[in-house]
Design an enzyme around this catalytic site. Structure first.
Site, mmCIF file in Angstrom:
data_model
loop_
_atom_site.group_PDB
_atom_site.id
_atom_site.type_symbol
_atom_site.label_atom_id
_atom_site.label_comp_id
_atom_site.label_asym_id
_atom_site.label_seq_id
_atom_site.Cartn_x
_atom_site.Cartn_y
_atom_site.Cartn_z
ATOM 1 N N HIS A 200 48.610 -45.730 -20.626
ATOM 2 C CA HIS A 200 49.144 -46.571 -21.672
ATOM 3 C C HIS A 200 50.554 -46.847 -21.537
ATOM 4 O O HIS A 200 51.129 -47.830 -22.484
ATOM 5 C CB HIS A 200 48.852 -45.974 -23.032
ATOM 6 C CG HIS A 200 49.881 -44.896 -23.282
ATOM 7 N ND1 HIS A 200 49.990 -43.568 -22.878
ATOM 8 C CD2 HIS A 200 51.124 -44.832 -23.868
ATOM 9 C CE1 HIS A 200 51.033 -42.745 -23.282
ATOM 10 N NE2 HIS A 200 51.441 -43.648 -23.804
HETATM 11 C C1 UD1 Z 1 53.654 -44.712 -28.616
HETATM 12 C C2 UD1 Z 1 55.163 -44.031 -28.092
HETATM 13 C C3 UD1 Z 1 54.700 -43.310 -26.620
HETATM 14 C C4 UD1 Z 1 53.553 -42.423 -27.018
HETATM 15 C C5 UD1 Z 1 52.460 -43.319 -27.265
HETATM 16 C C6 UD1 Z 1 51.193 -42.272 -27.413
HETATM 17 C C7 UD1 Z 1 57.179 -45.090 -28.661
HETATM 18 C C8 UD1 Z 1 58.172 -46.123 -28.043
HETATM 19 N N1 UD1 Z 1 56.115 -45.170 -27.753
HETATM 20 O O1 UD1 Z 1 53.673 -45.794 -27.524
HETATM 21 O O2 UD1 Z 1 56.103 -42.598 -26.399
HETATM 22 O O3 UD1 Z 1 53.268 -41.788 -25.636
HETATM 23 O O4 UD1 Z 1 52.782 -43.762 -28.598
HETATM 24 O O5 UD1 Z 1 49.949 -42.920 -27.822
HETATM 25 O O6 UD1 Z 1 57.192 -44.887 -29.702
HETATM 26 N N2 UD1 Z 1 47.854 -49.887 -31.535
HETATM 27 C C9 UD1 Z 1 46.748 -49.900 -32.238
HETATM 28 N N3 UD1 Z 1 46.519 -48.867 -33.242
HETATM 29 C C10 UD1 Z 1 47.148 -47.900 -33.121
HETATM 30 C C11 UD1 Z 1 48.546 -47.988 -32.594
HETATM 31 C C12 UD1 Z 1 48.884 -48.801 -31.723
HETATM 32 O O7 UD1 Z 1 46.077 -50.994 -32.173
HETATM 33 O O8 UD1 Z 1 46.775 -47.018 -34.159
HETATM 34 C C13 UD1 Z 1 48.309 -50.896 -30.644
HETATM 35 C C14 UD1 Z 1 48.964 -52.021 -31.005
HETATM 36 O O9 UD1 Z 1 48.652 -53.042 -30.403
HETATM 37 C C15 UD1 Z 1 50.491 -51.702 -30.673
HETATM 38 C C16 UD1 Z 1 50.279 -50.925 -29.357
HETATM 39 O O10 UD1 Z 1 49.034 -50.409 -29.619
HETATM 40 O O11 UD1 Z 1 51.266 -52.826 -30.428
HETATM 41 C C17 UD1 Z 1 51.188 -49.981 -29.076
HETATM 42 O O12 UD1 Z 1 51.681 -49.277 -30.096
HETATM 43 P P1 UD1 Z 1 53.040 -48.592 -30.352
HETATM 44 O O13 UD1 Z 1 53.276 -47.907 -31.564
HETATM 45 O O14 UD1 Z 1 54.107 -49.547 -29.932
HETATM 46 O O15 UD1 Z 1 53.453 -47.709 -29.114
HETATM 47 P P2 UD1 Z 1 52.476 -46.878 -28.040
HETATM 48 O O16 UD1 Z 1 52.300 -47.687 -27.025
HETATM 49 O O17 UD1 Z 1 51.177 -46.466 -28.528
#
Ligand code: UD1
Length: 386
Positions: A200
């Site tokens: 991811h």
């Molecule tokens: C975040 C953390 C990372 C951790 C990871 C675990 C930061 C900078 N990164 O990354 O360190 O390893 O979580 O999962 O804080 N999204 C959904 N549903 C959700 C959550 C996310 O659809 O419940 C999608 C969204 O499109 C979003 C993307 O996932 O844009 C990324 O989510 P984000 O919270 O930005 O960070 P992670 O990549 O999950």
């Protein structure tokens, strides 16, 4: 204060220990950084964490927006609650945002999982780690190398507590349940006869060519053993953009994100894990499962030096060569890491509530549990060249 999937596993044992202290009120704030049921609510349920008292519902967004929104919404809440301590977990945007707010309000900040460093400033998590540790009053380090890093950065020793790894507390708590669930058997997979993959990190999934090569690599590995690949929402979105068929192909099985217990059960009887996750590097080390981490560095070098983790470059040939070797020569030994003993949360709560101290120069932890024997594996640099 928590916000993302990996935070919930770290909160769970601390919440249980605090619940046993009748004189203490533990207020749980969820920032809402992760919000899908499969990334959030399911974890509170199965890890028996009380529902959050407050949810800031910040959702996704660019780093500045997400961090800013958490700060904006948390500040009035903390000003109102005025806790003795704000505990933050790990290295996500929610962690650093909350630490900033609390520090400026003069509230004591405790950082669970302090002192980890990848030395890679292009990772947002590394920036979050360094800033959070700079702001923290109590630094709860999971490993001796993390303590040494904090000393080298000039953190006053009395702030640092070598408590061990809360992720392993949760693993120890959930393992019997995970094994009883038998997620491998339910999928028709033989114990030790399949691999699990997760990816991811933006560096692995945001570039289409990189992601496609990694998926092709997993599909190729799937010709040797079935590969179960639960998709993080970020990864799923990128694959959908690229028109990749979600039904998978060859032995590669794509699926929704799994719950903690199901994932643990699957990993515990896997032959191999391929990942870029921080938590899985630790869990596979404790379980003695070979792990290939598709990154040029790790903030958890102890899992390479004393565990089952290997760093591998993104190149298909190398990953497959290392994977095939790991499948062929698996040692039954399980590494034992100091204070990864299921009691980290107990130590944290003793620091918070009793003023206890856990300096790194205290005697090593008690004898390892009977199933384990120490093992030292190759250094990460040489592992990369395997
Ligand atoms: C975040 C953390 C990372 C951790 C990871 C675990 C930061 C900078 N990164 O990354 O360190 O390893 O979580 O999962 O804080 N999204 C959904 N549903 C959700 C959550 C996310 O659809 O419940 C999608 C969204 O499109 C979003 C993307 O996932 O844009 C990324 O989510 P984000 O919270 O930005 O960070 P992670 O990549 O999950």
């Amino acid at each position: 204060m928590v916000g993302t999937r990996p935070n919930f596993m770290k909160l769970a044992p601390v919440a249980r220990m605090l619940a046993a202290r009748r004189a203490v009120t533990h207020v749980i704030v969820h920032t809402g950084q992760h919000y899908d049921a499969g990334m959030s609510a399911a974890f509170f349920d199965e890890l028996a964490i009380p529902l959050p008292d407050h949810n800031l519902e910040v959702g996704s967004g660019p780093h500045g927006v997400q961090t800013g929104l958490i700060m904006q919404r948390l500040e009035p809440l903390l000003a109102d609650l005025r806790p003795d301590t704000l505990l933050v977990y790990g290295d996500v945007n929610s962690t650093v945002a909350a630490a900033l707010v609390a520090a400026k309000l003069g509230i004591r900040v405790g950082h669970v999982e302090a002192g980890l460093r990848s030395r890679d400033w292009t990772m947002p998590e590394e920036i979050n780690r360094v800033v959070t540790d700079r702001l923290a009053d109590l630094l709860f380090a999971p490993s001796r190398d993390a303590v040494e890093t904090l000393h080298a950065e000039g953190v006053p020793p009395e702030r640092i507590h070598f408590v061990g790894n809360v992720m392993i507390d949760t693993l120890c708590w959930a393992l019997p349940q995970a094994q009883a669930l038998d997620p491998a058997g339910r999928r028709g997979l033989a114990p030790g006869g399949y691999a699990v993959a997760t990816l991811h990190r933006p560096s692995n999934v945001d570039n289409p060519a990189t992601l496609l090569e990694l998926v092709a690599t997993l599909a190729e590995l799937g010709r040797r053993v079935p590969v179960v690949f639960p998709l993080h929402p970020r990864t799923l979105a990128r694959l959908c953009d690229l028109g990749v068929d979600r039904s998978g192909h060859d032995g590669l099985r794509l699926c929704e994100p799994l719950g903690y217990v199901e994932m643990l059960g699957l990993v515990a009887s896997a032959a191999l894990v391929v990942t870029d996750s921080g938590g899985l590097q630790e869990e596979t080390t404790h379980l003695g499962i070979p792990c290939l981490t598709v990154r040029p560095n790790t903030e958890r070098p102890i899992t390479c030096l004393h565990g089952t983790n290997r760093l591998v470059p993104r190149d298909q040939k190398t990953i497959l060569a290392v994977a095939h070797r790991a499948l062929a020569y698996r040692s039954p030994a399980r590494p034992v890491l100091e204070r990864w003993d299921g009691r980290a949360a107990e130590r944290i709560v003793r620091v918070l509530c009793d003023g206890a101290a856990f300096p790194a120069d205290a005697p090593p932890a008690a004898a390892p549990p009977p199933h384990s024997e120490p093992r030292t594996l190759a250094r990460p640099e040489s592992a990369l060249l395997d």
